[in-house]
Design a protein around this motif. Structure first.
Motif, PDB file in Angstrom:
ATOM      1  N   MET A  53       0.843  -1.207   0.000  1.00  0.00           N
ATOM      2  CA  MET A  53       0.000   0.000   0.000  1.00  0.00           C
ATOM      3  C   MET A  53       0.873   1.250   0.000  1.00  0.00           C
ATOM      4  O   MET A  53       1.835   1.345   0.753  1.00  0.00           O
ATOM      5  CB  MET A  53      -0.892   0.005   1.230  1.00  0.00           C
ATOM      6  CG  MET A  53      -2.019  -0.997   1.137  1.00  0.00           C
ATOM      7  SD  MET A  53      -2.954  -1.059   2.634  1.00  0.00           S
ATOM      8  CE  MET A  53      -1.772  -1.749   3.758  1.00  0.00           C
ATOM      9  N   GLU A  59      -3.172   6.040   6.199  1.00  0.00           N
ATOM     10  CA  GLU A  59      -2.390   5.665   7.390  1.00  0.00           C
ATOM     11  C   GLU A  59      -2.201   6.832   8.365  1.00  0.00           C
ATOM     12  O   GLU A  59      -1.607   6.652   9.416  1.00  0.00           O
ATOM     13  CB  GLU A  59      -0.993   5.170   6.972  1.00  0.00           C
ATOM     14  CG  GLU A  59      -0.992   3.885   6.161  1.00  0.00           C
ATOM     15  CD  GLU A  59      -0.543   2.664   6.972  1.00  0.00           C
ATOM     16  OE1 GLU A  59      -0.257   2.809   8.174  1.00  0.00           O
ATOM     17  OE2 GLU A  59      -0.501   1.579   6.376  1.00  0.00           O
ATOM     18  N   TYR A 264      -6.678  -4.882   5.986  1.00  0.00           N
ATOM     19  CA  TYR A 264      -6.799  -4.303   4.649  1.00  0.00           C
ATOM     20  C   TYR A 264      -6.837  -5.409   3.611  1.00  0.00           C
ATOM     21  O   TYR A 264      -6.368  -6.528   3.854  1.00  0.00           O
ATOM     22  CB  TYR A 264      -5.622  -3.348   4.360  1.00  0.00           C
ATOM     23  CG  TYR A 264      -4.263  -3.901   4.740  1.00  0.00           C
ATOM     24  CD1 TYR A 264      -3.582  -4.776   3.903  1.00  0.00           C
ATOM     25  CD2 TYR A 264      -3.668  -3.552   5.955  1.00  0.00           C
ATOM     26  CE1 TYR A 264      -2.345  -5.287   4.249  1.00  0.00           C
ATOM     27  CE2 TYR A 264      -2.420  -4.054   6.318  1.00  0.00           C
ATOM     28  CZ  TYR A 264      -1.770  -4.925   5.455  1.00  0.00           C
ATOM     29  OH  TYR A 264      -0.545  -5.437   5.809  1.00  0.00           O
ATOM     30  N   ALA A 277      -3.282  -7.309   7.967  1.00  0.00           N
ATOM     31  CA  ALA A 277      -2.209  -8.118   8.521  1.00  0.00           C
ATOM     32  C   ALA A 277      -2.319  -8.001  10.034  1.00  0.00           C
ATOM     33  O   ALA A 277      -2.817  -7.002  10.558  1.00  0.00           O
ATOM     34  CB  ALA A 277      -0.849  -7.603   8.064  1.00  0.00           C
ATOM     35  N   ARG A 320       8.082  -6.578  10.462  1.00  0.00           N
ATOM     36  CA  ARG A 320       8.304  -5.157  10.181  1.00  0.00           C
ATOM     37  C   ARG A 320       9.477  -4.678  11.033  1.00  0.00           C
ATOM     38  O   ARG A 320       9.571  -5.040  12.216  1.00  0.00           O
ATOM     39  CB  ARG A 320       7.067  -4.345  10.548  1.00  0.00           C
ATOM     40  CG  ARG A 320       5.775  -4.813   9.896  1.00  0.00           C
ATOM     41  CD  ARG A 320       4.601  -4.059  10.480  1.00  0.00           C
ATOM     42  NE  ARG A 320       3.320  -4.489   9.939  1.00  0.00           N
ATOM     43  CZ  ARG A 320       2.572  -5.474  10.432  1.00  0.00           C
ATOM     44  NH1 ARG A 320       2.991  -6.162  11.495  1.00  0.00           N
ATOM     45  NH2 ARG A 320       1.415  -5.780   9.902  1.00  0.00           N
ATOM     46  N   ARG A 346       5.697   0.144   9.266  1.00  0.00           N
ATOM     47  CA  ARG A 346       4.640  -0.281   8.342  1.00  0.00           C
ATOM     48  C   ARG A 346       4.757   0.394   6.980  1.00  0.00           C
ATOM     49  O   ARG A 346       3.848   0.276   6.150  1.00  0.00           O
ATOM     50  CB  ARG A 346       3.268   0.074   8.930  1.00  0.00           C
ATOM     51  CG  ARG A 346       2.921  -0.664  10.213  1.00  0.00           C
ATOM     52  CD  ARG A 346       1.602  -0.153  10.758  1.00  0.00           C
ATOM     53  NE  ARG A 346       0.496  -0.429   9.868  1.00  0.00           N
ATOM     54  CZ  ARG A 346      -0.381  -1.409  10.034  1.00  0.00           C
ATOM     55  NH1 ARG A 346      -0.296  -2.203  11.065  1.00  0.00           N
ATOM     56  NH2 ARG A 346      -1.367  -1.587   9.175  1.00  0.00           N
TER      57      ARG A 346
HETATM   58  N1  GLY Z   1       1.725  -1.455   5.938  1.00  0.00           N
HETATM   59  C1  GLY Z   1       0.868  -2.479   6.339  1.00  0.00           C
HETATM   60  C2  GLY Z   1       1.383  -3.348   7.390  1.00  0.00           C
HETATM   61  O1  GLY Z   1       2.449  -3.145   7.921  1.00  0.00           O
HETATM   62  O2  GLY Z   1       0.683  -4.267   7.727  1.00  0.00           O
END
Ligand code: GLY
Length: 409
Positions: A53, A59, A264, A277, A320, A346
């Motif tokens: 995304m 966000e 999402y 997620a 992440r 993210r």
């Molecule tokens: N940017 C989406 C996530 O980290 O799940």
């Protein structure tokens, strides 16, 4: 192992999207660049798991750190179309940039109230958003459940296919003369007189000499030794479970990226979808769980009942790379010659073009402050400063060593 391995201008540690994009950009500025990847490119990195995304507006978060991240995100989102086009031109590969916008939706009255608050917040910042009554939201996306309570459209929040980007970046790096070394895990940064970095040492004990080292190893960045304790960026893994689905009837179920509380759904445009997620503070715990999958499907199904008809292609776990303030560390650190491109939390895919630009800039114009600021205002540069986590004891100051000086923001 050669007794006198050649010295690169730059060694980039990490072959994810951030590392490869930085390497490519540095190479295009004429530097000799080596990328060291601990596994194979795309084998184990957040880039290969991410949904892709490009959604700074969706966000956007309250608070100072949120505002700075928004600024960074908007800047990088503006770079994406040219970055994608350049990558496609260099490689002939398509990177799956889809410009259909994003829809945020509320399932019930509570979520609708929260979405109204989010709408006012975004409007107060002058962001491009549009309120959609349930009927209007369903007109845009007919697969939405009749029970949907409210929608909010962010027409400039798009998406890209990170796996395609990763493959294209790899190819672009190779074509431009970046040296890629896979299965080359870095044990530590090597520091010589000055102090200044002189390269890295691999897990097998061999040296890779370099004038500059860029740490872009995602969630694994913190495992690299040799950086003085006071000058480290604390990066921790934040686990995410994510599903890949496929519609056997082809595309059409959903055109826009859909965001909702807890997840999402990102359409790839060819009948494939990414549903994410979970956000879990469990370190490097690698297992997918029934509970994680259940939560993702339960929430998504309430909004898009048709999702249950899709075929399940893949369930993956990613990590992440996150810092204490969830803002990235981009630019020069200490000792001299060490740079960070880490901690994108993210937002790694979104922030890749901006990060690569800043790293290439810092590598080629490291001493011209006015040059460095040309691409980022001082406030944002401070927000990404790798030294914002430095402890007073390690800074060139007369003050006695003490507790962390905190965040420069
Ligand atoms: N940017 C989406 C996530 O980290 O799940």
């Amino acid at each position: 192992v050669s007794a006198n391995p050649p010295t690169s201008d730059v060694v980039v540690v990490g072959g994810g999207i951030i590392g490869l994009a930085s390497a490519w950009r540095a190479r295009l500025r004429g530097l000799s660049v080596t990328v060291l990847e601990r596994r194979a490119i795309g084998e184990e990195c957040a880039s290969a798991v991410a949904a892709g995304m490009l959604a700074p507006v969706a966000e956007a978060e309250f608070g100072d750190a949120g505002r700075r991240l928004l600024e960074l995100g908007l800047r990088s989102a503006r770079l994406w179309p040219d970055f994608a086009a350049e990558l496609e031109q260099a490689t002939g590969a398509e990177v799956g940039l889809r410009r259909n916008g994003t829809l945020l939706v509320a399932r019930d009255a509570d979520e609708a109230r929260e979405l109204e608050r989010q709408l006012r917040f975004r409007q107060s910042l002058g962001l491009q958003v549009r309120r959609l009554a349930p009927s209007a939201a369903r007109e845009l996306e007919p697969a939405l459940a009749p029970t949907v309570r409210l929608g909010l459209e962010a027409p400039e929040d798009h998406s890209v296919d990170p796996r395609r980007v990763l493959a294209a970046l790899r190819h672009a790096c190779e074509l431009s003369g970046v040296r890629l070394r896979e299965r080359a895990p870095v044990a530590r940064v090597e520091v010589g007189a000055g102090p200044r970095v002189t390269g890295v040492v691999l897990a097998d004990g061999s040296r890779v000499p370099a004038a500059h080292v860029v740490l872009a190893a995602g969630a694994w960045t913190a495992e690299i030794d040799g950086v003085p304790a006071h000058a480290r960026v604390p990066v921790r893994p934040v686990k995410g479970q994510i599903l890949r689905l496929r519609d056997p009837d082809g595309p059409g179920l959903l055109r826009r990226v859909l965001r909702f509380e807890g997840g999402y759904l990102v359409p790839r445009g060819d009948g494939r979808y990414v549903l994410g997620a979970t956000v879990e503070e469990r370190g490097f715990e690698p297992h997918a769980t029934a509970g994680g999958v259940y939560e993702l499907l339960r929430d998504a199904r309430e909004l898009i009942p048709g999702i249950l008809e899709l075929q399940l292609e893949e369930l993956s776990v990613g990590f992440r790379p996150s810092t204490p303030d969830n803002l990235p560390a981009i630019g020069r650190g200490t000792p001299s010659g060490l740079l960070w491109a880490a901690g994108h939390h993210r937002n790694g895919i979104l922030l890749a073009p901006l990060t690569a630009q800043l790293i290439a800039h810092a590598l080629t114009a490291p001493d011209r402050i006015e040059d460095r600021r040309a691409s980022l205002p001082a406030e944002l540069e401070g927000a990404c400063d790798p030294l914002r986590f430095a402890t007073a004891g390690g800074l060139p100051t007369a003050d006695p060593p003490g507790p962390p000086v905190g965040v420069h923001s």
